[in-house]
Design a protein around this motif. Structure first.
Motif, PDB file in Angstrom:
ATOM      1  N   VAL A 171      72.179  45.324  68.904  1.00  0.00           N
ATOM      2  CA  VAL A 171      71.518  44.031  69.009  1.00  0.00           C
ATOM      3  C   VAL A 171      72.581  42.950  69.198  1.00  0.00           C
ATOM      4  O   VAL A 171      73.524  42.869  68.399  1.00  0.00           O
ATOM      5  CB  VAL A 171      70.681  43.729  67.749  1.00  0.00           C
ATOM      6  CG1 VAL A 171      70.030  42.351  67.844  1.00  0.00           C
ATOM      7  CG2 VAL A 171      69.618  44.812  67.552  1.00  0.00           C
ATOM      8  N   GLN A 210      74.545  39.355  69.130  1.00  0.00           N
ATOM      9  CA  GLN A 210      74.673  38.377  68.052  1.00  0.00           C
ATOM     10  C   GLN A 210      73.626  37.268  68.144  1.00  0.00           C
ATOM     11  O   GLN A 210      73.124  36.789  67.132  1.00  0.00           O
ATOM     12  CB  GLN A 210      76.080  37.776  68.082  1.00  0.00           C
ATOM     13  CG  GLN A 210      76.344  36.769  66.975  1.00  0.00           C
ATOM     14  CD  GLN A 210      77.789  36.312  66.965  1.00  0.00           C
ATOM     15  OE1 GLN A 210      78.536  36.575  66.038  1.00  0.00           O
ATOM     16  NE2 GLN A 210      78.207  35.635  68.013  1.00  0.00           N
ATOM     17  N   ASP A 240      70.572  37.451  68.952  1.00  0.00           N
ATOM     18  CA  ASP A 240      69.226  37.866  68.571  1.00  0.00           C
ATOM     19  C   ASP A 240      69.150  38.475  67.176  1.00  0.00           C
ATOM     20  O   ASP A 240      68.052  38.823  66.730  1.00  0.00           O
ATOM     21  CB  ASP A 240      68.695  38.887  69.590  1.00  0.00           C
ATOM     22  CG  ASP A 240      68.600  38.307  70.985  1.00  0.00           C
ATOM     23  OD1 ASP A 240      68.192  37.138  71.102  1.00  0.00           O
ATOM     24  OD2 ASP A 240      68.940  39.003  71.955  1.00  0.00           O
ATOM     25  N   ILE A 241      70.278  38.608  66.489  1.00  0.00           N
ATOM     26  CA  ILE A 241      70.253  39.331  65.225  1.00  0.00           C
ATOM     27  C   ILE A 241      69.429  38.599  64.166  1.00  0.00           C
ATOM     28  O   ILE A 241      68.761  39.224  63.325  1.00  0.00           O
ATOM     29  CB  ILE A 241      71.692  39.587  64.718  1.00  0.00           C
ATOM     30  CG1 ILE A 241      71.673  40.497  63.494  1.00  0.00           C
ATOM     31  CG2 ILE A 241      72.399  38.290  64.440  1.00  0.00           C
ATOM     32  CD1 ILE A 241      71.054  41.851  63.740  1.00  0.00           C
ATOM     33  N   ARG A 245      66.469  40.399  62.046  1.00  0.00           N
ATOM     34  CA  ARG A 245      66.537  40.489  60.586  1.00  0.00           C
ATOM     35  C   ARG A 245      65.379  39.770  59.918  1.00  0.00           C
ATOM     36  O   ARG A 245      64.904  40.194  58.865  1.00  0.00           O
ATOM     37  CB  ARG A 245      67.857  39.898  60.109  1.00  0.00           C
ATOM     38  CG  ARG A 245      69.066  40.793  60.343  1.00  0.00           C
ATOM     39  CD  ARG A 245      70.344  40.102  59.927  1.00  0.00           C
ATOM     40  NE  ARG A 245      71.499  40.984  60.000  1.00  0.00           N
ATOM     41  CZ  ARG A 245      72.747  40.606  59.806  1.00  0.00           C
ATOM     42  NH1 ARG A 245      73.008  39.322  59.537  1.00  0.00           N
ATOM     43  NH2 ARG A 245      73.739  41.470  59.896  1.00  0.00           N
ATOM     44  N   ALA A 253      70.324  49.806  59.094  1.00  0.00           N
ATOM     45  CA  ALA A 253      70.986  48.677  59.758  1.00  0.00           C
ATOM     46  C   ALA A 253      72.393  48.533  59.207  1.00  0.00           C
ATOM     47  O   ALA A 253      72.601  48.593  57.993  1.00  0.00           O
ATOM     48  CB  ALA A 253      70.201  47.389  59.547  1.00  0.00           C
ATOM     49  N   GLY A 255      78.773  42.654  61.730  1.00  0.00           N
ATOM     50  CA  GLY A 255      78.936  42.775  63.163  1.00  0.00           C
ATOM     51  C   GLY A 255      80.139  43.621  63.535  1.00  0.00           C
ATOM     52  O   GLY A 255      81.130  43.691  62.816  1.00  0.00           O
ATOM     53  N   PHE A 315      75.445  44.146  66.582  1.00  0.00           N
ATOM     54  CA  PHE A 315      74.951  44.720  65.334  1.00  0.00           C
ATOM     55  C   PHE A 315      74.209  46.010  65.657  1.00  0.00           C
ATOM     56  O   PHE A 315      73.439  46.076  66.617  1.00  0.00           O
ATOM     57  CB  PHE A 315      74.045  43.725  64.616  1.00  0.00           C
ATOM     58  CG  PHE A 315      74.767  42.492  64.145  1.00  0.00           C
ATOM     59  CD1 PHE A 315      75.180  42.367  62.825  1.00  0.00           C
ATOM     60  CD2 PHE A 315      75.059  41.467  65.026  1.00  0.00           C
ATOM     61  CE1 PHE A 315      75.854  41.248  62.391  1.00  0.00           C
ATOM     62  CE2 PHE A 315      75.732  40.327  64.607  1.00  0.00           C
ATOM     63  CZ  PHE A 315      76.131  40.219  63.289  1.00  0.00           C
ATOM     64  N   TYR A 320      71.705  49.229  64.809  1.00  0.00           N
ATOM     65  CA  TYR A 320      70.517  49.691  64.102  1.00  0.00           C
ATOM     66  C   TYR A 320      70.249  51.131  64.502  1.00  0.00           C
ATOM     67  O   TYR A 320      70.506  51.533  65.647  1.00  0.00           O
ATOM     68  CB  TYR A 320      69.293  48.840  64.467  1.00  0.00           C
ATOM     69  CG  TYR A 320      69.193  47.534  63.728  1.00  0.00           C
ATOM     70  CD1 TYR A 320      68.321  47.390  62.663  1.00  0.00           C
ATOM     71  CD2 TYR A 320      69.978  46.455  64.088  1.00  0.00           C
ATOM     72  CE1 TYR A 320      68.225  46.188  61.975  1.00  0.00           C
ATOM     73  CE2 TYR A 320      69.899  45.246  63.410  1.00  0.00           C
ATOM     74  CZ  TYR A 320      69.008  45.125  62.348  1.00  0.00           C
ATOM     75  OH  TYR A 320      68.921  43.937  61.655  1.00  0.00           O
TER      76      TYR A 320
END
Length: 716
Positions: A596, A598, A600-601, A605, A630, A634, A668, A670
């Protein structure tokens, strides 16, 4: 005589005796197979195009005949095809406003002064409304160009064109081969203080050659060049030459050649510069060459040579397709469509245009608007990354000129235009209703909010078979594709010197053990030292024995054994510790590893209503999933090269990273559950992932993206 031919104000113009001014000449052109007449205003350097029907009237303005006599002659000769009195009045008004005609008798000095003042105000107004392109006339270069034309004439023919083509092809190939180095850290290099200082010198010099090329090409075909000055282009002072007289040339290729002169000079200079830059050592010469490449090459591709902006490329394009004033006519064509078919002003007559021209109008106007906004916002963002206030000012001014100002101009037209007098109520309703609908849609109507990204069908970490020590492959003991049990032998390695080292270490351990026994009996003061040496020797022996055990690679889990290369190529190959040898694949994949960005993180979340997976190449089949795990922090590394741009993914990676996994911005990770419906998905396959966050208004979504842009690019 039909009543529609008559006008109630005809008496005001009937006795006038007009004639074209001395500085106006007429030329007959053909555009898209149709004859047109061009009036060239040598005094103002402007070109005005008229239909044959209009010139049927203009051609009889000799200063001796009255307007009434001219119109009656045409009415008698052409009957229904003759222009109406209103048409003649409109034509006289246009010619008068453009200062193309005068009337019998002494000139009205007050009117001439007012026209001069009006032209001056128009220039000032144009400069204020377009502060990135301000013109200041300084000099009449006509005599200078006449004197120097013989010296440069050899470059203006086919020989010069062939030389240009050869150099540009060589420069383009050089730029392609060095593209990564040329564009590396582009924004910082081009906006660096030392590069801006170089630009203050190279840009005006290059533009001077650019403008002289326009002048020489126009002069070579007989045009007069009467204006040269300074233009502040994006706040840089550069020279300009007014070569608009070339628009009077009958041959469209001659007109296009004059417009292309500047592009030819700049691309030639950029091609030479890129070859110098590619072979020069780092220093002043390299910096100068890089600057010329950016000024001559980039500005030509993005701005000057692009037909969607009103620079040289636009005039070349409009001449080749034979549609003069393409941009203005396209904009007015859309205005006509709105007034006639949306507002219902049927009395507004359509401007003369062929079917092909209408197609170009429909395509050009929106394309030019989108590109113009993209370039201006792109320039603003580039500048703002180094000089925040200036970049924001350019962006705001661009939005004002492209959206706000035209919107107010349209509203004023709706409220005051006499052409809309009969349909003003409907025009107001459509205009303000559209504005209200757009505002409501932006502020109130919720739209789906999604985060789209990519992942790969993930192979468990314990499925990788890696060399646990260095050595040569002696044999592959497991068959390729065979089902193996946990700890089953897969490969045997050999380390020729390992056994001798172990024997030596065993002897040393025995020696250290004897020293400990002797110290216990003879000299207890050295006992601790002897025991420490024994422990070190034993640890070293244990490590080497462990390496001997690791020479046999065993299956980390149950599954199907697959090597990374054909098994017959492995024997005799040297492996370093950690080298990947193969995989023990489980029966089926169970998870997808997703990256994902940065930006849109925070959304992922905060709130996720649903997660959907789509296998690459099968967009019609959607599968629901759920989040398993998760990684909280980052990373600057992708889990697989398949997610980077080099591997066909969407994530930008560092061009200098050979593995193609180092990202330019943090990402990030997931882990998602792979649905049972995708039990046969191959490991490593790319998966399209959508996180559904519900619905949100356009205003909130837009505000979030703009805020993220400012935080990411400008830290503001």
């Amino acid at each position: 005589m039909a009543e529609s031919f008559l006008s109630t104000i005809w008496y005001r113009v009937a006795d006038l005796r007009p004639r074209l001014r001395a500085h106006v000449s007429a030329h007959r052109h053909r555009y898209r197979g149709q004859p047109w007449y061009v009036l060239h205003d040598h005094g103002a350097g402007r070109i005005h195009r008229f239909t044959p029907g209009a010139y049927m009237v203009i051609g009889q303005f000799d200063g001796t005949r009255t307007v009434d006599a001219i119109w009656k002659t045409l009415a008698d000769s052409y009957d229904a095809d003759a222009p109406s009195q209103d048409d003649v009045i409109q034509l006289l008004s246009t010619l008068h406003q453009q200062d193309l005609i005068q009337y019998e008798g002494a000139p009205d000095v007050a009117e001439l002064l007012e026209r001069y003042n009006k032209q001056s105000r128009q220039i000032i107004k144009q400069n204020l409304t377009n502060p990135v392109s301000i013109r200041v006339p300084l000099w009449d270069p006509n005599a200078f160009l006449d004197r120097t034309l013989p010296a440069v004439g050899w470059m203006l023919g086919w020989f010069g064109f062939a030389l240009w083509a050869l150099v540009v092809v060589a420069g383009g190939a050089t730029a392609f081969l060095n593209w990564g180095r040329l564009t590396e850290n582009f924004a910082d290099r081009i906006l660096a203080t030392e590069n801006l200082l170089i630009t203050l010198v190279t840009y005006p010099l290059l533009k001077a050659l650019h403008e002289l090329a326009h002048g020489y090409l126009a002069k070579r075909r007989g045009a007069e060049i009467r204006e040269m000055g300074i233009m502040f282009l994006v706040f840089f002072p550069v020279p300009y030459v007014d070569a608009s007289a070339a628009a009077a040339f009958r041959n469209k290729w001659h007109r296009a050649a004059v417009s292309a002169g500047g592009i030819i000079v700049e691309t030639f200079a950029a091609a030479v510069a890129v070859m110098i830059w590619a072979n020069a050592e780092t220093g002043l010469v390299s910096a100068l060459a890089f600057n010329v490449v950016m000024v001559g090459g980039l500005s030509t591709l993005v701005v000057n040579g692009n037909p969607l902006l009103k620079f040289d490329g636009y005039y070349i394009f409009s001449d080749i397709i034979e549609i003069p004033n393409l941009s203005d006519r396209a904009t007015k064509f859309y205005g006509h469509l709105i007034q006639r078919y949306v507002f219902g002003a049927r009395q507004i007559r359509e401007r003369t245009a062929t079917f092909g021209e209408r197609v170009w109008f429909l395509l050009y106007a929106p394309s030019a608007f989108v590109y113009r906004m993209s370039v201006m916002i792109g320039i603003a963002m580039l500048v703002a990354s180094k000089y925040f206030i200036i970049g924001v000012a350019i962006a705001l001014w661009s939005v004002f000129n492209a959206i706000v100002k035209p919107a107010f101009k349209h509203i004023r037209h709706v409220l005051t235009s006499p052409k809309l007098r009969k349909v003003r109520g409907r025009a107001k309703a459509w205009t303000f209703g559209t504005v209200a609908a757009v505002v409501a849609a932006i502020a109130l109507i919720p739209l789906p909010l999604r985060t789209d990204t990519e992942g790969v069908v993930w192979l468990p970490d314990d499925a990788h078979v890696r060399a646990e020590t260095s050595g040569f492959v002696r044999a592959v003991t497991a068959r390729q594709g065979a089902e193996v049990a946990p700890a089953a032998p897969l490969l045997e390695l050999a380390e020729p010197t390992l056994e001798s080292r172990i024997e030596g270490m065993e002897a040393r351990v025995r020696e250290m053990n004897m020293r400990v026994i002797a110290a216990e009996v003879q000299d207890r003061r050295t006992l601790d030292v002897a025991r420490l040496e024994l422990a070190e020797a034993q640890a070293e022996l244990d490590r080497e024995r462990k390496r001997r055990q690791d020479l046999e690679l065993r299956a980390p889990r149950a599954g199907r054994f697959e090597t990374v290369m054909p098994p017959d190529d492995l024997p005799g190959r040297f492996l370093q510790e950690g080298d990947l040898v193969g995989y023990v694949l489980p029966g089926r994949a169970t998870r997808v590893r997703v990256v994902v960005p940065q930006d849109d993180i925070a959304l992922v979340r905060a709130h996720v209503e649903k997660v959907e997976l789509v296998m690459a190449g099968a967009a019609e089949d959607r599968h629901e999933s759920r989040i398993l795990r998760a990684v909280p922090s980052g990373l600057n590394q992708l889990p697989s090269p398949a997610l980077g741009q080099a591997g066909g993914g969407r994530h930008v990676t560092n061009p200098g990273d050979r593995n193609g996994v180092e990202t330019m911005e943090p990402v990030f990770v997931y882990d998602l559950a792979l649905p049972d419906t995708l039990h046969d998905a191959p490991f490593g396959a790319r998966v399209l992932v959508r996180f559904d966050h519900g619905d949100e208004t356009i205003a909130r979504q837009g505000f979030r993206r703009v805020r993220q842009l400012f935080l990411r690019r400008f830290g503001a």
